[in-house]
Design an enzyme around this catalytic site. Sequence first.
Site, short mmCIF file in Angstrom:
data_model
loop_
_atom_site.label_atom_id
_atom_site.label_comp_id
_atom_site.label_asym_id
_atom_site.label_seq_id
_atom_site.Cartn_x
_atom_site.Cartn_y
_atom_site.Cartn_z
N PHE A 161 19.84 1.93 -35.42
CA PHE A 161 19.65 3.12 -34.56
C PHE A 161 19.15 4.32 -35.37
O PHE A 161 19.57 5.45 -35.10
CB PHE A 161 20.95 3.54 -33.86
CG PHE A 161 21.45 2.58 -32.83
CD1 PHE A 161 20.66 2.23 -31.75
CD2 PHE A 161 22.73 2.04 -32.91
CE1 PHE A 161 21.13 1.36 -30.78
CE2 PHE A 161 23.21 1.17 -31.94
CZ PHE A 161 22.40 0.83 -30.87
N GLU A 248 23.54 19.22 -36.51
CA GLU A 248 22.99 18.13 -35.69
C GLU A 248 23.46 18.30 -34.24
O GLU A 248 22.70 18.15 -33.28
CB GLU A 248 23.45 16.78 -36.25
CG GLU A 248 22.94 15.60 -35.45
CD GLU A 248 23.23 14.26 -36.10
OE1 GLU A 248 23.62 14.22 -37.29
OE2 GLU A 248 23.06 13.24 -35.40
N ARG A 274 5.98 19.45 -1.84
CA ARG A 274 6.22 18.23 -1.07
C ARG A 274 6.67 18.59 0.35
O ARG A 274 7.58 19.41 0.54
CB ARG A 274 7.34 17.42 -1.77
CG ARG A 274 7.74 16.16 -1.06
CD ARG A 274 6.74 15.06 -1.30
NE ARG A 274 7.18 13.80 -0.69
CZ ARG A 274 6.42 12.74 -0.59
NH1 ARG A 274 5.17 12.75 -1.05
NH2 ARG A 274 6.87 11.63 -0.03
N GLY A 370 27.36 11.69 -32.56
CA GLY A 370 28.78 11.57 -32.27
C GLY A 370 28.92 11.49 -30.76
O GLY A 370 28.39 12.34 -30.03
C1 LIG Z 1 18.42 6.59 -29.61
C2 LIG Z 1 19.45 6.67 -30.71
C3 LIG Z 1 19.15 7.35 -31.88
C4 LIG Z 1 20.07 7.41 -32.91
N1 LIG Z 1 19.73 8.03 -34.09
C5 LIG Z 1 20.55 7.93 -35.16
C6 LIG Z 1 20.14 8.39 -36.45
O1 LIG Z 1 19.04 8.96 -36.61
N2 LIG Z 1 20.96 8.19 -37.50
C7 LIG Z 1 22.19 7.56 -37.38
O2 LIG Z 1 22.87 7.41 -38.36
N3 LIG Z 1 22.61 7.13 -36.16
C8 LIG Z 1 21.82 7.28 -35.07
N4 LIG Z 1 22.23 6.81 -33.84
C9 LIG Z 1 23.52 6.16 -33.73
C10 LIG Z 1 24.54 6.95 -32.93
O3 LIG Z 1 24.93 8.11 -33.62
C11 LIG Z 1 25.70 5.99 -32.62
O4 LIG Z 1 25.21 5.05 -31.68
C12 LIG Z 1 26.92 6.71 -32.07
O5 LIG Z 1 27.50 7.52 -33.06
C13 LIG Z 1 27.97 5.73 -31.54
O6 LIG Z 1 28.24 4.71 -32.45
P1 LIG Z 1 28.21 3.18 -31.94
O7 LIG Z 1 26.92 2.96 -31.23
O8 LIG Z 1 28.54 2.31 -33.08
O9 LIG Z 1 29.35 3.10 -30.86
P2 LIG Z 1 30.91 2.84 -31.12
O10 LIG Z 1 31.39 3.71 -32.21
O11 LIG Z 1 31.13 1.39 -31.27
O12 LIG Z 1 31.53 3.32 -29.74
C14 LIG Z 1 31.64 2.49 -28.58
C15 LIG Z 1 32.45 3.27 -27.53
O13 LIG Z 1 33.77 3.53 -28.07
C16 LIG Z 1 34.04 4.90 -27.97
N5 LIG Z 1 34.88 5.34 -29.09
C17 LIG Z 1 34.72 5.08 -30.41
N6 LIG Z 1 35.66 5.71 -31.12
C18 LIG Z 1 36.44 6.37 -30.23
C19 LIG Z 1 37.60 7.20 -30.33
N7 LIG Z 1 38.14 7.51 -31.51
N8 LIG Z 1 38.15 7.68 -29.19
C20 LIG Z 1 37.62 7.40 -27.99
N9 LIG Z 1 36.53 6.63 -27.82
C21 LIG Z 1 35.95 6.13 -28.92
C22 LIG Z 1 32.69 5.59 -28.03
O14 LIG Z 1 32.75 6.89 -27.53
C23 LIG Z 1 31.84 4.65 -27.21
O15 LIG Z 1 32.02 4.95 -25.85
C24 LIG Z 1 21.34 6.80 -32.77
C25 LIG Z 1 21.65 6.14 -31.57
C26 LIG Z 1 20.72 6.05 -30.56
C27 LIG Z 1 21.08 5.30 -29.30
#
Ligand SMILES: Cc1cc2nc3c(=O)[nH]c(=O)nc-3n(C[C@H](O)[C@H](O)[C@H](O)COP(=O)(O)OP(=O)(O)OC[C@H]3O[C@@H](n4cnc5c(N)ncnc54)[C@H](O)[C@@H]3O)c2cc1C
Length: 387
Positions: A161, A248, A274, A370
């Site tokens: 990502f 950020e 419209r 985040g």
């Molecule tokens: C289009 C896009 C661009 C991005 N760009 C970057 C980038 O440039 N650099 C980079 O490093 N990352 C990037 N990301 C990553 C993004 O920051 C992460 O997807 C995000 O932080 C969530 O991590 P995860 O996907 O692993 O979800 P997870 O951490 O697995 O979370 C899954 C679910 O569990 C919930 N959850 C997790 N922990 C807790 C908690 N303690 N309490 C309650 N709920 C919780 C989350 O809120 C979520 O609903 C990008 C993502 C996308 C989709």
Amino acid sequence: MQRAIFNEDHEAFRDVAKEFMKRFATNERRAAWDEAGEIDRETMKAAAEYGLIGLSVPEEFGGAGMLNDFRFRAVVGDEAIKAGSGSLAGAFGIHDDLAVPYLVHFGTDAMKQKWLPRMATGQILGALAMTEPGAGSDLRGVRTTAKKVDGGYLVNGAKTFISSGKTSDVVVTFVKTGEGNRPDAFSLLLIEDGMEGFEHSRTLHKMGFHGHDTAELSFTDVFVPAENLIGEAEGQGFIQLMKNLPLERLSIAVAAASAAEAGLGWTLEYTTNRGAFGQQVVDFQNTRFRLAEMATTVDVMWAYVDRAMDLYSKGELSADEAAKVKFWTSEREWEVLDMGVQLHGGYGYSMEYPIARAFTDARVHRIYGGTNEVMREIVARAVTGRK
Ligand SMILES: Cc1cc2nc3c(=O)[nH]c(=O)nc-3n(C[C@H](O)[C@H](O)[C@H](O)COP(=O)(O)OP(=O)(O)OC[C@H]3O[C@@H](n4cnc5c(N)ncnc54)[C@H](O)[C@@H]3O)c2cc1C
């Protein structure tokens, strides 16, 4: 409501940004970016020539020296979004808000001399890689290791990502340099495109931001010289991330407010043109009430976001205040754009319309930087004083 944070310098700069968007963010080019899944390099270079990127690079290295004054970057992002290209705004933001600040704040003098002049001119574009397939919210769960070897580090692991992950030239990469998951077990390394063993393994197919690349990166025995360690010593990476994450989050909040305001404008225009049941859609009471809600929400969003920009410029935007403004504005953005889509009827669901593109782009504002759940956790900790 008239916003009070801009002065005539910002307004003059807005004219430059508008002129750039008129020339470069055309429907044709935007479609080409969406098709290619990335913004072409010529556009990024032209943006730098217009002075629209490199804003956070200090003047001594050829930039605008505006790292702490977010207003100029807010103007650029705003104009890109209003021109219908959230992707362009995203590409600018990743460079200036996510990559450059790490070098400016924590880079050694040699590192700044080497990279910042070219980052100011858009010759070198940066990205930030924290997230991994197994660790997103829980950053201390990352597994990419940087093992100390003669003259530098050998990096192994994978990131996912990563915005601008394919098109960037340097990636500020969060790695493990120590054992366990204590904050001092992590460091940031500047990993360069072309280093042996470093690959952009896949570009992801996303719901929105189609014109901005988001990629997977892989590292197999990548030798990274010691001079590419960000900071004077190992073990600072986690603290460095914590220091920059409020920026950020602020940048996401600003983009959210811009998109909501743009959505209001597109919806007003569409419903005015419209017709249905012998009148204009804008004249139905429901439409009028929805537009009133959208306009009011946008005003409140800006009042809040502008205050956050002001605090940031004074070095006073705390982690929990940044978390609040990020989660709150991205959720209001979603509501405003959803109303806009609804008022467009079927056309609101067509990607030919900017409201549909902004709506799909907006979804990730509640996830990246985040997640909004993690933002609420940060805020709750500050409110309750409990972990
Ligand atoms: C289009 C896009 C661009 C991005 N760009 C970057 C980038 O440039 N650099 C980079 O490093 N990352 C990037 N990301 C990553 C993004 O920051 C992460 O997807 C995000 O932080 C969530 O991590 P995860 O996907 O692993 O979800 P997870 O951490 O697995 O979370 C899954 C679910 O569990 C919930 N959850 C997790 N922990 C807790 C908690 N303690 N309490 C309650 N709920 C919780 C989350 O809120 C979520 O609903 C990008 C993502 C996308 C989709």
